[in-house]
Design an enzyme around this catalytic site. Structure first.
Site, PDB file in Angstrom:
ATOM      1  N   GLN A  10     -14.616 -66.821  86.229  1.00 19.75           N
ATOM      2  CA  GLN A  10     -14.151 -67.999  86.457  1.00 19.75           C
ATOM      3  C   GLN A  10     -12.730 -67.882  86.658  1.00 19.75           C
ATOM      4  OE1 GLN A  10     -17.107 -70.487  83.543  1.00 19.75           O
ATOM      5  NE2 GLN A  10     -15.015 -71.517  84.061  1.00 19.75           N
ATOM      6  N   SER A  90     -17.658 -61.132  83.747  1.00 25.56           N
ATOM      7  CA  SER A  90     -18.259 -62.097  82.961  1.00 25.56           C
ATOM      8  C   SER A  90     -19.216 -62.815  84.045  1.00 25.56           C
ATOM      9  CB  SER A  90     -16.967 -63.257  82.636  1.00 25.56           C
ATOM     10  OG  SER A  90     -17.595 -64.263  81.911  1.00 25.56           O
ATOM     11  N   LEU A  91     -18.921 -63.916  84.346  1.00 33.09           N
ATOM     12  CA  LEU A  91     -19.866 -64.493  85.351  1.00 33.09           C
ATOM     13  C   LEU A  91     -20.224 -63.668  86.675  1.00 33.09           C
ATOM     14  CD1 LEU A  91     -21.096 -67.029  86.971  1.00 33.09           C
ATOM     15  CD2 LEU A  91     -18.586 -67.372  87.785  1.00 33.09           C
ATOM     16  N   ARG A 115     -26.009 -72.134  82.463  1.00 34.98           N
ATOM     17  CA  ARG A 115     -25.069 -71.223  81.638  1.00 34.98           C
ATOM     18  C   ARG A 115     -23.755 -72.321  81.475  1.00 34.98           C
ATOM     19  NH1 ARG A 115     -20.939 -67.289  82.726  1.00 34.98           N
ATOM     20  NH2 ARG A 115     -20.675 -65.424  81.315  1.00 34.98           N
ATOM     21  N   HIS A 195     -16.676 -66.287  75.518  1.00 41.73           N
ATOM     22  CA  HIS A 195     -17.053 -64.961  75.034  1.00 41.73           C
ATOM     23  C   HIS A 195     -16.547 -64.532  73.423  1.00 41.73           C
ATOM     24  CE1 HIS A 195     -18.187 -63.529  78.802  1.00 41.73           C
ATOM     25  NE2 HIS A 195     -17.296 -64.141  79.422  1.00 41.73           N
ATOM     26  N   GLN A 244     -23.915 -61.226  76.636  1.00 40.81           N
ATOM     27  CA  GLN A 244     -22.568 -61.377  77.198  1.00 40.81           C
ATOM     28  C   GLN A 244     -21.839 -62.564  76.931  1.00 40.81           C
ATOM     29  OE1 GLN A 244     -21.931 -63.157  80.836  1.00 40.81           O
ATOM     30  NE2 GLN A 244     -21.790 -61.298  82.051  1.00 40.81           N
TER      31      GLN A 244
END
Length: 305
Positions: A10, A90-91, A115, A195, A244
């Site tokens: 992101q 991440s993503l 998500r 996170h 994650q």
């Protein structure tokens, strides 16, 4: 070349991202068409905006997957090259898994849409916060652990850049202590505290969909965010994606793991150059390449023919 394919998370989005690649390379256009058939309206949002709507977490996550996968597929088809390993921030781990053949693009789009929705709903607006801290990560971990509320390192982005995430009161208290120790702290404008333990409702909500998804074999390994270790067994993939959501993105360790495998070229697929910048801070002498436009794909082919 020993190539590591990197996929952004992101914040790398932009209206029009990948539109020229989709127009120039049929395989990329097919990826955008599949994105549109999976999540109607997504392609128009990517290509035309508005930016505020594209920025919404539930839209931005699948949009970045679509753009990154389209760029990767166009590069792969045009150059005939295949990376030896991949990683996503991440993503971006979902994009990496699509590139490696573990997840279908359609499944990754559906999972990241859900998500994003779950992450956005997990914490009421104003309750959470995130801040970037410049300094020794060990000191940052120590200060976070000493706070009574929820605050933890969310992203180990560079040797001296760590993002902390959690309850606003705890993040502010940690920030005050870190500043007192001489570290620089920059509050981030985010829609939710990603996170960290506050994302547990999102992790729990996504788990059934993660468990139900179909996972194929790895065409090449992917270094997982939460372990910074190679993942090449699809049996463990849903668990790693589940962990994650609340776990730290161990990006510094991830890049060092890739270098330890013998990678000599890091290629970032998709819009922006965030990961390229982080790689340079972790490995100053690393060879990095951006592949986010049709021109960059052509340039890569010419320089590496």
């Amino acid at each position: 070349m020993k190539i590591a394919a990197l996929f952004p998370g992101q914040g790398s989005h932009a209206v029009g991202m990948g539109a020229d690649i989709a127009a120039a390379f049929p395989v990329a256009g097919a990826a955008y068409a599949e994105a549109e058939s999976t999540l109607p309206g997504l392609r128009a949002l990517i290509e035309s905006g508005p930016l505020d709507d594209l920025t919404l977490t539930a839209n931005q996550q699948p949009a970045l997957v679509a753009a990154s996968v389209a760029a990767y597929r166009a590069w792969h088809a045009h150059t005939g090259l295949t990376p030896m390993v991949a990683a996503g921030h991440s993503l971006g781990e979902y994009s990496a898994l699509v590139a490696a053949g573990v997840l279908s693009l359609a499944d990754a789009l559906r999972l990241t849409r859900q998500r994003g929705e779950l992450m956005q709903r997990a914490v009421p607006v104003g309750v959470g916060a995130m801040s970037a801290v410049m300094g020794d990560p060990a000191a940052i971990e120590e200060v976070c652990a000493a706070q009574p509320g929820v605050v933890q390192p969310a992203n180990f982005n560079a040797p001296t850049q760590t993002v902390i995430s959690g309850e606003k009161t705890a993040v502010d208290a940690a920030a005050a202590e870190l500043k007192a120790r001489g570290l620089k702290v920059i509050p981030l404008k985010v829609s939710a505290p990603f996170h960290c333990a506050l994302m547990q409702p999102a992790a729990d909500g996504l788990k059934p969909a993660l468990d139900a998804a179909t996972y194929g074999g790895y065409a090449f390994p992917v270094v997982a965010n939460v372990t910074a270790e190679i993942s090449d067994d699809p049996v463990h993939t849903p668990e790693l994606l589940h962990r994650q959501i609340t776990g730290s993105v161990r990006w510094v360790e991830t890049i060092r793991t890739l270098a330890g495998l013998g990678v000599d070229t890091f290629v970032e697929f998709g819009p922006g150059a965030v990961l390229t910048g982080l790689v340079k801070r972790i490995l100053p002498d690393a060879r990095t390449v951006n592949v986010g436009t049709a021109e960059q794909i052509e340039q890569f082919q010419m320089e590496n023919a």
